[in-house]
Enzyme design. Structure first.
Site, short mmCIF file in Angstrom:
data_model
loop_
_atom_site.label_atom_id
_atom_site.label_comp_id
_atom_site.label_asym_id
_atom_site.label_seq_id
_atom_site.Cartn_x
_atom_site.Cartn_y
_atom_site.Cartn_z
N LYS A 176 8.40 -5.89 7.46
CA LYS A 176 7.18 -6.41 8.13
C LYS A 176 6.24 -6.90 7.03
CE LYS A 176 3.31 -6.09 9.34
NZ LYS A 176 2.29 -7.13 8.97
N SER A 230 -3.30 -1.18 1.20
CA SER A 230 -4.58 -0.52 0.93
C SER A 230 -4.49 1.00 1.11
CB SER A 230 -5.64 -1.08 1.86
OG SER A 230 -5.25 -0.81 3.20
N GLU A 251 2.41 2.58 -2.40
CA GLU A 251 1.84 1.92 -3.58
C GLU A 251 0.51 1.34 -3.11
OE1 GLU A 251 2.97 1.78 -6.60
OE2 GLU A 251 4.96 2.60 -6.28
P1 NAD Z 1 -3.34 -3.83 3.92
O1 NAD Z 1 -3.25 -2.36 3.78
O2 NAD Z 1 -4.43 -4.37 4.76
O3 NAD Z 1 -1.98 -4.41 4.52
C1 NAD Z 1 -0.74 -4.18 3.91
C2 NAD Z 1 0.35 -4.29 4.96
O4 NAD Z 1 0.19 -3.24 5.91
C3 NAD Z 1 0.33 -5.60 5.76
O5 NAD Z 1 1.64 -6.01 6.01
C4 NAD Z 1 -0.35 -5.17 7.05
O6 NAD Z 1 -0.01 -5.98 8.14
C5 NAD Z 1 0.19 -3.77 7.23
N1 NAD Z 1 -0.63 -2.90 8.08
C6 NAD Z 1 -1.96 -2.98 8.34
N2 NAD Z 1 -2.32 -2.02 9.21
C7 NAD Z 1 -1.21 -1.32 9.50
C8 NAD Z 1 -0.94 -0.20 10.34
N3 NAD Z 1 -1.88 0.38 11.07
N4 NAD Z 1 0.31 0.29 10.37
C9 NAD Z 1 1.32 -0.28 9.63
N5 NAD Z 1 1.12 -1.36 8.86
C10 NAD Z 1 -0.13 -1.86 8.79
O7 NAD Z 1 -3.40 -4.42 2.45
P2 NAD Z 1 -3.49 -5.94 1.99
O8 NAD Z 1 -4.86 -6.42 2.24
O9 NAD Z 1 -2.35 -6.71 2.55
O10 NAD Z 1 -3.23 -5.79 0.42
C11 NAD Z 1 -4.22 -5.43 -0.48
C12 NAD Z 1 -4.06 -3.99 -0.91
O11 NAD Z 1 -2.74 -3.77 -1.41
C13 NAD Z 1 -4.98 -3.63 -2.05
O12 NAD Z 1 -5.54 -2.38 -1.81
C14 NAD Z 1 -4.06 -3.59 -3.26
O13 NAD Z 1 -4.51 -2.79 -4.32
C15 NAD Z 1 -2.81 -3.06 -2.64
N6 NAD Z 1 -1.65 -3.36 -3.48
C16 NAD Z 1 -1.08 -2.32 -4.18
C17 NAD Z 1 0.01 -2.56 -5.02
C18 NAD Z 1 0.65 -1.44 -5.78
O14 NAD Z 1 1.79 -1.62 -6.20
N7 NAD Z 1 0.00 -0.31 -6.01
C19 NAD Z 1 0.49 -3.86 -5.14
C20 NAD Z 1 -0.12 -4.88 -4.43
C21 NAD Z 1 -1.19 -4.62 -3.59
#
Ligand code: NAD
Length: 496
Positions: A176, A230, A251
């Site tokens: 996803k 996040s 992550e």
């Molecule tokens: P996000 O958490 O908003 O979304 C990430 C994914 O989770 C998306 O596919 C989203 O559709 C899905 N998602 C959202 N709500 C969900 C739920 N309730 N249940 C299941 N899935 C759900 O994050 P983002 O805005 O896409 O990415 C930015 C974040 O990712 C930042 O915090 C960044 O630091 C982090 N990030 C971490 C790493 C790492 O390796 N540590 C790498 C890249 C990004």
């Protein structure tokens, strides 16, 4: 550019969402450009995909590991062929500069090659037994059906960090991707179809996080969730997985720091700070959002950094002169501007940036200027919370001990750099910094695929991606003891 529309990829076929609903992907540098429409999936679509993955699992488990890995190799070769086209698509879909998009695809290629090689290793151990005529070995066993949930900031590399080891390990998956980058995800998955990956081994369900993503996490047929995103969403997923006893690897976000000591090579420290803070418009999990600078060089560092940042061109990532491309969406732009307001209220001083750029060329995109704060202090929200945008702040320290304490004073721990040539300070930092990735005289961003990657504290839950550790996410260890003595031997009780 022609639009490319995709449904979900389930059991080897592309299919619309059962509801027939779709959503669009638009260019963050030019919102008038629609890249395509994609299936907006719900729980029923996820259920179909999980069922396909479950059905494919027994035969995939029985497929020799080198054969499994061969599909990954063939996708690496296709990615090489299509690198330029895919990179341009990525810049249009996600915004990052073309140079960085190429690096994202290259990271995917490198990792796919690396994982393809793992298919010829996939080592276990042989271990001596304490009893005579007995033999021990360990083998990796796939965890079953994996749910792979990814963010938008590395639309090819991060999905491959999960898809490739899942395939080599013998898992079948439901992927996803982020709702902001469905086209990159669909193009990648279609390459696995092209190289003949058996139906059901990799399934794609596009859609929103709180619908498709949540349904995947909740599905009882899923054995493991691998999530990058996040902290807020990661925490929720972790709680759900704990209740249903699913394996869960996270992550998450971070608040990375770059420490500048008085003996730092100043031009290198300044260039690294600018690159670390503003590459991908600060939207990297390893972005340099805190600059911890020794008092003795602060004035010089600050002046040179502001000078460097003031020369950055903001604009469309396809323009080779541009260093600061747009942020991903309207919500993210608002969030960054809100944080800049919070920083001002908290008493930090904006040295440069802090607003939206003006002009016709910025009218249709999510553009921001690069922002550098001065006088940021550890208790401020802008020094503790992840902003995930083109914002960094300078903090003053008077010793390496203080620098380390300030760096460690946040709840996250992904990446930290120190600029020094002093061996004592280097080793103090290496020993005491609470970060999963530490660099000496290198920027906080720019992970290489052959080394483990992941963070301490709230950045994750102890798992690592990339490197050989990638396989740990998708496998269990089985210990096998073979007794060929022909008699009952009781461990810890037998006669010598
Ligand atoms: P996000 O958490 O908003 O979304 C990430 C994914 O989770 C998306 O596919 C989203 O559709 C899905 N998602 C959202 N709500 C969900 C739920 N309730 N249940 C299941 N899935 C759900 O994050 P983002 O805005 O896409 O990415 C930015 C974040 O990712 C930042 O915090 C960044 O630091 C982090 N990030 C971490 C790493 C790492 O390796 N540590 C790498 C890249 C990004």
């Amino acid at each position: 550019m022609t639009t490319r529309d995709f449904g979900n990829f389930i059991n080897g076929d592309w299919a619309d969402a059962l509801s027939g609903e779709t959503f669009e992907s638009r260019n963050p540098a030019d919102l008038t450009e629609v890249l395509g429409t994609f299936a907006k999936s719900g729980a029923a679509d996820v259920d179909r995909a999980v069922q396909a993955a479950k059905d494919a699992y027994p035969s995939w488990l029985g497929t020799p590991v080198p054969q499994r890995a061969d599909y990954v190799l063939r996708v690496a070769l296709l990615l090489e062929e299509r690198k330029e086209d895919l990179s341009e698509t990525m810049t249009r879909e996600m915004g990052k500069t073309l140079k960085e998009a190429r690096a994202d695809v290259q990271e995917g290629i490198d990792f796919a090659h690396y994982m393809a090689g793992e298919g010829r290793r996939f080592f276990g151990d042989t271990i001596p037994a304490e009893l005579s005529n007995k033999f021990y070995m360990t083998v990796r066993h796939p965890i079953g059906v994996a749910g792979l949930i990814t963010p938008w900031n590395f639309p090819i590399a991060i999905p491959l960090w999960k898809i490739a080891p899942a395939i080599v390990s013998g898992c079948t998956s439901v992927f996803k991707p982020a709702e902001d980058t469905p086209l990159c995800a669909a193009l990648l998955v279609d390459m696995f179809r092209e190289v003949g990956l058996p139906p059901g081994v990799l399934n794609l369900v596009n859609g929103m996080g709180d619908e498709a993503g949540a349904a995947l996490v909740d599905h009882p047929g899923v054995n493991a969730i691998s999530f990058t995103g996040s902290l807020e969403v990661g925490r929720m997923i972790s709680e759900k997985c704990a209740r249903s006893m699913k394996r869960c690897s996270l992550e998450l976000g971070s608040k990375n720091a770059l420490i500048v000591m008085p003996d730092a090579q100043m031009d290198l420290a300044v260039e690294s700070a600018a690159w670390g803070a503003f590459a991908t418009s600060g939207q990297r999990c390893t972005a340099t959002s805190r600059l911890i600078v020794h008092d003795r060089v602060r004035a010089e560092f600050t002046e040179r950094l502001v000078d460097r940042v003031s020369g950055m061109k903001v604009g469309n990532g396809l323009d080779p002169e541009v260093e600061l491309a747009p942020v991903i969406n309207e919500q993210q732009k608002k969030r960054v501007l809100e944080y800049i307001g919070v920083g001002r209220q908290e008493g930090a001083k904006v040295l440069i940036g802090g607003e939206e750029p003006q002009g016709e060329e910025y009218a249709n995109g999510h553009f921001l200027t690069p922002t550098v704060f001065d006088e940021m202090t550890p208790e401020m929200r802008i020094a503790r919370e992840e902003i995930f945008g083109p914002v960094t702040g300078i903090m003053n320290v008077e010793s390496v001990e203080e620098a380390i304490a300030v760096a460690n004073s946040v709840d996250y721990g992904l990446s930290c750099s120190i600029y020094t040539h002093d061996i004592t300070n280097t080793f103090k930092a290496v020993q005491q910094l609470e970060f999963g990735v530490i660099y000496v005289n290198a920027p906080t961003i720019g992970a290489e695929i052959q080394v483990p990657f992941g963070g301490m504290k709230n950045t994750g839950n102890g798992h690592r991606e990339a490197g050989p550790q990638s396989l740990d996410e998708f496998t269990e260890w089985k210990t096998i003891g073979i007794d060929f003595s022909g008699k009952l031997q009781r461990a810890q009780m037998s006669e010598p």
